[in-house]
Design a protein around this motif. Structure first.
Motif, PDB file in Angstrom:
ATOM      1  N   GLY A  49      57.376  39.417  33.280  1.00 16.39           N
ATOM      2  CA  GLY A  49      56.393  39.284  34.343  1.00 16.39           C
ATOM      3  C   GLY A  49      55.066  39.962  34.053  1.00 16.39           C
ATOM      4  N   CYS A  50      54.922  40.587  32.912  1.00 13.83           N
ATOM      5  CA  CYS A  50      53.695  41.325  32.608  1.00 13.83           C
ATOM      6  C   CYS A  50      52.624  40.401  32.018  1.00 13.83           C
ATOM      7  CB  CYS A  50      53.985  42.452  31.614  1.00 13.83           C
ATOM      8  SG  CYS A  50      55.120  43.694  32.247  1.00 13.83           S
ATOM      9  N   VAL A  51      51.427  40.486  32.570  1.00 12.58           N
ATOM     10  CA  VAL A  51      50.277  39.748  32.044  1.00 12.58           C
ATOM     11  C   VAL A  51      49.098  40.717  31.930  1.00 12.58           C
ATOM     12  CG1 VAL A  51      50.959  37.491  32.945  1.00 12.58           C
ATOM     13  CG2 VAL A  51      49.596  39.014  34.367  1.00 12.58           C
ATOM     14  N   GLN A  52      48.142  40.342  31.110  1.00 11.57           N
ATOM     15  CA  GLN A  52      46.952  41.195  30.964  1.00 11.57           C
ATOM     16  C   GLN A  52      45.740  40.340  30.637  1.00 11.57           C
ATOM     17  OE1 GLN A  52      47.828  43.895  27.761  1.00 11.57           O
ATOM     18  NE2 GLN A  52      47.410  42.394  26.181  1.00 11.57           N
ATOM     19  N   ARG A  53      44.579  40.918  30.838  1.00 12.09           N
ATOM     20  CA  ARG A  53      43.330  40.291  30.430  1.00 12.09           C
ATOM     21  C   ARG A  53      42.361  41.380  30.031  1.00 12.09           C
ATOM     22  NH1 ARG A  53      40.525  38.018  35.945  1.00 12.09           N
ATOM     23  NH2 ARG A  53      40.490  39.996  37.064  1.00 12.09           N
ATOM     24  N   VAL A  54      41.310  40.997  29.370  1.00  8.24           N
ATOM     25  CA  VAL A  54      40.333  41.956  28.853  1.00  8.24           C
ATOM     26  C   VAL A  54      38.996  41.711  29.532  1.00  8.24           C
ATOM     27  CG1 VAL A  54      39.133  42.735  26.780  1.00  8.24           C
ATOM     28  CG2 VAL A  54      41.518  42.018  26.635  1.00  8.24           C
ATOM     29  N   ALA A  55      38.328  42.792  29.911  1.00 13.54           N
ATOM     30  CA  ALA A  55      36.998  42.702  30.499  1.00 13.54           C
ATOM     31  C   ALA A  55      36.039  43.528  29.651  1.00 13.54           C
ATOM     32  CB  ALA A  55      37.009  43.208  31.932  1.00 13.54           C
ATOM     33  N   VAL A  56      34.966  42.898  29.181  1.00 17.02           N
ATOM     34  CA  VAL A  56      33.961  43.585  28.379  1.00 17.02           C
ATOM     35  C   VAL A  56      32.576  43.174  28.884  1.00 17.02           C
ATOM     36  CG1 VAL A  56      33.010  43.890  26.062  1.00 17.02           C
ATOM     37  CG2 VAL A  56      35.469  43.581  26.351  1.00 17.02           C
ATOM     38  N   ASN A  57      31.801  44.157  29.284  1.00 19.92           N
ATOM     39  CA  ASN A  57      30.431  43.921  29.757  1.00 19.92           C
ATOM     40  C   ASN A  57      30.345  42.798  30.788  1.00 19.92           C
ATOM     41  OD1 ASN A  57      29.439  45.937  28.076  1.00 19.92           O
ATOM     42  ND2 ASN A  57      29.096  44.509  26.390  1.00 19.92           N
ATOM     43  N   GLY A  58      31.253  42.778  31.724  1.00 17.05           N
ATOM     44  CA  GLY A  58      31.214  41.786  32.793  1.00 17.05           C
ATOM     45  C   GLY A  58      31.882  40.468  32.454  1.00 17.05           C
ATOM     46  N   SER A  59      32.208  40.208  31.203  1.00 22.43           N
ATOM     47  CA  SER A  59      32.930  38.988  30.819  1.00 22.43           C
ATOM     48  C   SER A  59      34.425  39.283  30.863  1.00 22.43           C
ATOM     49  CB  SER A  59      32.557  38.550  29.403  1.00 22.43           C
ATOM     50  OG  SER A  59      31.196  38.197  29.345  1.00 22.43           O
ATOM     51  N   VAL A  60      35.176  38.333  31.417  1.00 22.46           N
ATOM     52  CA  VAL A  60      36.607  38.538  31.589  1.00 22.46           C
ATOM     53  C   VAL A  60      37.368  37.392  30.911  1.00 22.46           C
ATOM     54  CG1 VAL A  60      38.447  38.816  33.291  1.00 22.46           C
ATOM     55  CG2 VAL A  60      36.176  39.699  33.783  1.00 22.46           C
ATOM     56  N   SER A  61      38.378  37.762  30.140  1.00 20.61           N
ATOM     57  CA  SER A  61      39.199  36.742  29.474  1.00 20.61           C
ATOM     58  C   SER A  61      40.209  36.148  30.454  1.00 20.61           C
ATOM     59  CB  SER A  61      39.938  37.362  28.279  1.00 20.61           C
ATOM     60  OG  SER A  61      40.957  38.224  28.742  1.00 20.61           O
ATOM     61  N   LYS A  62      40.939  35.122  29.987  1.00 18.37           N
ATOM     62  CA  LYS A  62      42.009  34.534  30.783  1.00 18.37           C
ATOM     63  C   LYS A  62      43.214  35.467  30.758  1.00 18.37           C
ATOM     64  CE  LYS A  62      40.739  29.782  29.686  1.00 18.37           C
ATOM     65  NZ  LYS A  62      41.176  28.532  29.038  1.00 18.37           N
ATOM     66  N   TRP A  63      44.042  35.355  31.796  1.00 12.37           N
ATOM     67  CA  TRP A  63      45.288  36.125  31.836  1.00 12.37           C
ATOM     68  C   TRP A  63      46.230  35.584  30.764  1.00 12.37           C
ATOM     69  CZ3 TRP A  63      45.897  40.495  34.411  1.00 12.37           C
ATOM     70  CH2 TRP A  63      45.062  40.752  35.503  1.00 12.37           C
ATOM     71  N   LYS A  64      46.866  36.476  30.033  1.00 10.06           N
ATOM     72  CA  LYS A  64      47.817  36.110  28.977  1.00 10.06           C
ATOM     73  C   LYS A  64      49.105  36.905  29.164  1.00 10.06           C
ATOM     74  CE  LYS A  64      45.122  33.564  26.317  1.00 10.06           C
ATOM     75  NZ  LYS A  64      45.390  32.245  25.861  1.00 10.06           N
ATOM     76  N   PRO A  65      50.250  36.286  28.861  1.00  4.33           N
ATOM     77  CA  PRO A  65      51.514  37.039  28.945  1.00  4.33           C
ATOM     78  C   PRO A  65      51.579  38.114  27.863  1.00  4.33           C
ATOM     79  CG  PRO A  65      51.898  34.799  28.146  1.00  4.33           C
ATOM     80  CD  PRO A  65      50.442  34.898  28.500  1.00  4.33           C
ATOM     81  N   VAL A  66      52.196  39.234  28.205  1.00  2.62           N
ATOM     82  CA  VAL A  66      52.377  40.328  27.258  1.00  2.62           C
ATOM     83  C   VAL A  66      53.719  40.117  26.562  1.00  2.62           C
ATOM     84  CG1 VAL A  66      52.611  42.826  27.003  1.00  2.62           C
ATOM     85  CG2 VAL A  66      51.032  41.889  28.695  1.00  2.62           C
ATOM     86  N   THR A  67      53.700  39.989  25.235  1.00  3.27           N
ATOM     87  CA  THR A  67      54.942  39.760  24.486  1.00  3.27           C
ATOM     88  C   THR A  67      55.338  40.978  23.659  1.00  3.27           C
ATOM     89  OG1 THR A  67      53.706  38.794  22.648  1.00  3.27           O
ATOM     90  CG2 THR A  67      54.540  37.277  24.328  1.00  3.27           C
TER      91      THR A  67
END
Length: 161
Positions: A49-67
């Motif tokens: 159930g764990c997901v993550q995304r990255v935020a850098v300088n206001g830009s945010v990536s899509k949510w991705k599953p943590v494997t």
């Protein structure tokens, strides 16, 4: 050391053990430790159930599953699962080995020629264990402590390096 023997202690540190633990291997190791099927499925579902995304300088990536990795924030499992994961690192060892979280210490008497070779052999097995379990050691942080009078300060190598 207490018996007056010359001893070497190799200190190994894993690279980001809490971030790198392959989640697919955790379930297999839980099964080997005798956990029941229900508990293993529960842990798998908790990890899945764990997901993550990255935020850098206001830009945010899509949510991705943590494997890989186990979240340690606010979770007792985040501290226990990596310990269970590395619990089999001492399989087939004749030297003294101690583990705690992301570090491992391998030591033995080196006053005899066969002692130095035994430590190197077990050192190589830890490298093989890391490869099979998709883990890496921090080579720059590893160190050897040479203890006792007359220690020849044998140089150990991690695998072919």
């Amino acid at each position: 050391m207490d018996n007056g023997r010359v001893t070497d202690v190799i200190c190994l540190y894993f690279c980001k053990v809490f971030d790198m633990v392959p989640q697919n291997i955790i379930a297999t190791k839980l099964d080997r430790h005798g956990f029941d099927g229900w508990t293993i499925r529960w842990v798998r579902n908790w990890l899945a159930g764990c997901v993550q995304r990255v935020a850098v300088n206001g830009s945010v990536s899509k949510w991705k599953p943590v494997t890989r990795g186990v979240s340690t924030q606010g979770s007792v499992l985040g501290l226990i699962l990596p310990s269970i994961f590395i619990n089999d690192i001492d399989s087939g060892i004749e030297c003294t080995l101690s583990n705690f979280a992301d570090n491992t210490r391998l030591n033995g008497a080196v006053d005899l020629h066969k002692g130095k070779h035994a430590i190197q052999r077990h050192f190589n097995r830890r490298k093989d264990w890391a490869r099979v379990n998709s883990m890496k050691f921090k080579k720059a942080k590893g160190e050897v402590l040479h203890l006792g009078q007359g220690n020849h300060q044998h140089q150990f190598r991690l695998g072919d390096e």
